[in-house]
Design a protein around this motif. Sequence first.
Motif, PDB file in Angstrom:
ATOM      1  N   TYR A 157      12.559 -19.202  21.586  1.00 17.60           N
ATOM      2  CA  TYR A 157      13.971 -19.578  21.593  1.00 17.60           C
ATOM      3  C   TYR A 157      14.387 -20.301  20.315  1.00 17.60           C
ATOM      4  O   TYR A 157      15.385 -20.998  20.290  1.00 17.60           O
ATOM      5  N   GLY A 158      13.614 -20.125  19.259  1.00 13.72           N
ATOM      6  CA  GLY A 158      13.935 -20.774  17.995  1.00 13.72           C
ATOM      7  C   GLY A 158      15.240 -20.263  17.398  1.00 13.72           C
ATOM      8  O   GLY A 158      15.608 -19.100  17.568  1.00 13.72           O
ATOM      9  N   SER A 159      15.928 -21.140  16.674  1.00  8.23           N
ATOM     10  CA  SER A 159      17.206 -20.785  16.062  1.00  8.23           C
ATOM     11  C   SER A 159      17.026 -19.718  14.985  1.00  8.23           C
ATOM     12  O   SER A 159      16.095 -19.780  14.174  1.00  8.23           O
ATOM     13  N   ARG A 160      17.940 -18.751  14.965  1.00  2.65           N
ATOM     14  CA  ARG A 160      17.910 -17.715  13.928  1.00  2.65           C
ATOM     15  C   ARG A 160      18.299 -18.265  12.569  1.00  2.65           C
ATOM     16  O   ARG A 160      18.062 -17.632  11.546  1.00  2.65           O
ATOM     17  N   LEU A 161      18.892 -19.439  12.554  1.00  3.33           N
ATOM     18  CA  LEU A 161      19.327 -20.036  11.287  1.00  3.33           C
ATOM     19  C   LEU A 161      18.165 -20.190  10.306  1.00  3.33           C
ATOM     20  O   LEU A 161      18.331 -20.005   9.105  1.00  3.33           O
ATOM     21  N   LEU A 162      16.998 -20.527  10.822  1.00 14.05           N
ATOM     22  CA  LEU A 162      15.834 -20.731   9.959  1.00 14.05           C
ATOM     23  C   LEU A 162      15.435 -19.430   9.273  1.00 14.05           C
ATOM     24  O   LEU A 162      15.281 -19.381   8.043  1.00 14.05           O
ATOM     25  N   ILE A 163      15.273 -18.378  10.060  1.00  8.13           N
ATOM     26  CA  ILE A 163      14.806 -17.097   9.515  1.00  8.13           C
ATOM     27  C   ILE A 163      15.844 -16.495   8.563  1.00  8.13           C
ATOM     28  O   ILE A 163      15.539 -16.141   7.418  1.00  8.13           O
ATOM     29  N   GLU A 164      17.079 -16.404   9.038  1.00 12.75           N
ATOM     30  CA  GLU A 164      18.133 -15.785   8.229  1.00 12.75           C
ATOM     31  C   GLU A 164      18.448 -16.610   6.986  1.00 12.75           C
ATOM     32  O   GLU A 164      18.710 -16.057   5.917  1.00 12.75           O
TER      33      GLU A 164
END
Length: 275
Positions: A157-164
């Motif tokens: 459930y990690g935020s996509r903000l980190l990857i993107e």
Amino acid sequence: MTGETIGEVIGDANEAKLPVLAIMRPESYREKSEALARDYGFESFYAPMIRLEDMKDEEFEPFVQRVLEGVSDYVIFTSANGITFTLDKLPEGKRESFTEALKKSRVIAIGPNTEKELVKIGVEKPFLPGDYSSEGIVEALCPEVKGKTVDAARSAYGSRLLIEGLENCGATVFETKVYTLTIPEGELQKELIERTLAGEVSAFAFTSSMMVRGFMKQAEKMGAGEEVKEALSRAVVGAIGTPTANTLESLGVNVDAVPGEFTFEALLEVLKKKL
């Protein structure tokens, strides 16, 4: 007095007046959280609204190989749990070589608790961003990750903000989901909602958006979705981090306290001040 000293009576009266804090963290955090709550003058009521469960996705073995072969320029852990669940999946003989290989990458810890877990396994100087969040990691690493390989081991459930965010900075980013979160339901969760509605809980320590959703799901299951929001408005509501605060606000719950440092102890400190 019938067998009781004045001191005992005063002590009992003081204890009865302690504000009640709802602690909803996973079971593995219970003992430490309750001890901190006592230190800050709270009586705690524990009812987990999140359960941590191991998972191993198809990216796990390639992630391990990249670390062992020195391909990963950066390895990011966004929680102490991510480290534990990663190591627990490795055969005992491979665990030590993986840890040794980690030291050759630049290892990033999202905050102090994650840092402590890394130090415990021998990664002595992990990097911490100034802002303990996914956004903080992106901001800190963006100037240097172009053309680099970044691995992130975290929850499902990690935020996509980190990857993107890191991809937008020019990095090649691999995400490995090493554990997942589920919402427990039982007598403890039901009792927390009942005590909330009765006005018996003074403060709430929400540490993730998933925890907020678990709390509200239980209230709605009991047919008390709107009533519990009203009850929360009469208590002090605290949230670790902007995403958790935003989730509460989006559901119509006013947030009274957000600590500058994203740790449970910092949250208790600001809750205590608000009370």
